[in-house]
Write an enzyme that holds these catalytic residues in place. Structure first.
Site, short mmCIF file in Angstrom:
data_model
loop_
_atom_site.label_atom_id
_atom_site.label_comp_id
_atom_site.label_asym_id
_atom_site.label_seq_id
_atom_site.Cartn_x
_atom_site.Cartn_y
_atom_site.Cartn_z
N GLN A 60 67.28 13.57 -0.28
CA GLN A 60 67.10 14.59 0.76
C GLN A 60 68.38 14.85 1.56
O GLN A 60 68.44 15.80 2.34
CB GLN A 60 65.97 14.19 1.72
N CYS A 63 56.79 17.32 4.89
CA CYS A 63 58.05 16.78 4.39
C CYS A 63 59.19 17.56 5.03
O CYS A 63 59.12 18.78 5.12
CB CYS A 63 58.08 16.92 2.87
N LEU A 64 60.22 16.84 5.44
CA LEU A 64 61.37 17.52 6.05
C LEU A 64 62.04 18.48 5.07
O LEU A 64 62.69 19.43 5.49
CB LEU A 64 62.38 16.49 6.55
N GLY A 106 60.18 9.30 7.59
CA GLY A 106 60.90 8.69 6.49
C GLY A 106 61.89 9.68 5.92
O GLY A 106 61.81 10.88 6.21
N HIS A 156 55.00 8.48 -0.37
CA HIS A 156 55.70 9.77 -0.22
C HIS A 156 57.21 9.59 -0.39
O HIS A 156 57.85 10.35 -1.14
CB HIS A 156 55.37 10.35 1.18
N GLU A 157 57.77 8.58 0.27
CA GLU A 157 59.23 8.39 0.21
C GLU A 157 59.67 7.98 -1.19
O GLU A 157 60.69 8.45 -1.69
CB GLU A 157 59.69 7.36 1.25
N HIS A 215 60.10 10.77 -3.69
CA HIS A 215 61.36 11.51 -3.62
C HIS A 215 62.39 10.97 -4.61
O HIS A 215 63.23 11.71 -5.11
CB HIS A 215 61.95 11.44 -2.21
NI NI Z 1 59.44 14.03 2.17
#
Ligand code: NI
Length: 191
Positions: free
Chosen positions: A54, A102-103, A49, A144-145, A148
């Site tokens: 981000q 997480c990226l 995701g 999670h998304e 953000h």
């Molecule tokens: Ni993340």
């Protein structure tokens, strides 16, 4: 196709509350391009995701997709999903422990508590209503998304900081036990 650099932890914009997409913005070239760029960037990074903050855009938009992901072989599939202005409502009280990464936090994983089920109310890029219930590991991905969009990272939700692990340490010491727990969730909720 535009793959953007991913904003990493420590950059202040990642911690801001993103603004809702206005009614007039649905179907606009800018919103369509943002969604396409999020998808391209997520896929290029093998992410499950990605949220607009981000890639440095402070709008309430996120994307998800899981299919044969080499980073997450245990994750049930999620068809490509674009959520605009999502709202999540927990379904029941039950939670589960999810090993997340997480990226925007490269290399690190940790255990967070997520609701096993959430109701999702959102819009798509054209403004169409999205209403669904999501259960199990996929519900964790949605949570999670959406975090953000409020400037929240999974590291904020890690209750026991001793669960932090690099990918290599996760694979060697934690993945087997986690996959067992995930299987139990999948048995109960599908996927
Ligand atoms: Ni993340």
């Amino acid at each position: 196709m535009t793959v953007h650099p991913i904003v990493e932890v420590g950059v202040p914009s990642l911690r801001e509350v993103a603004r809702p997409v206005d009614e007039a913005e649905y179907g606009s070239p800018r919103l369509r391009e943002l969604a396409a760029d999020l998808v391209d960037t997520m896929r290029a990074a093998n992410g499950a995701g990605l949220a607009a903050p981000q890639i440095g855009v402070g709008l309430r938009v996120c994307v998800m997709e899981v299919k044969d992901n080499p980073r997450y072989p245990y994750k049930p599939p999620i068809p490509l999903t674009v959520l605009v202005n999502p709202r999540l409502t927990p379904l029941g009280e039950e939670t589960f422990e999810s090993y997340e990464g997480c990226l925007s936090v490269p290399g690190l994983r940790g255990v967070v508590r997520r609701h096993v089920g959430v109701r999702v109310d959102a819009r798509d890029v054209e403004g169409g209503a999205i209403e669904r219930e999501v259960w199990g590991v996929s519900a964790g991905t949605y949570q999670h998304e959406c975090d953000h969009l409020d400037g929240v990272l999974f590291v904020d939700r890690v209750e026991d900081t001793r669960t932090f692990a690099t990918w290599d340490a996760f694979r060697e010491h934690h993945e087997a036990a986690f996959v067992e727990r995930v299987r139990d969730l999948a048995d109960r909720f599908g996927g």
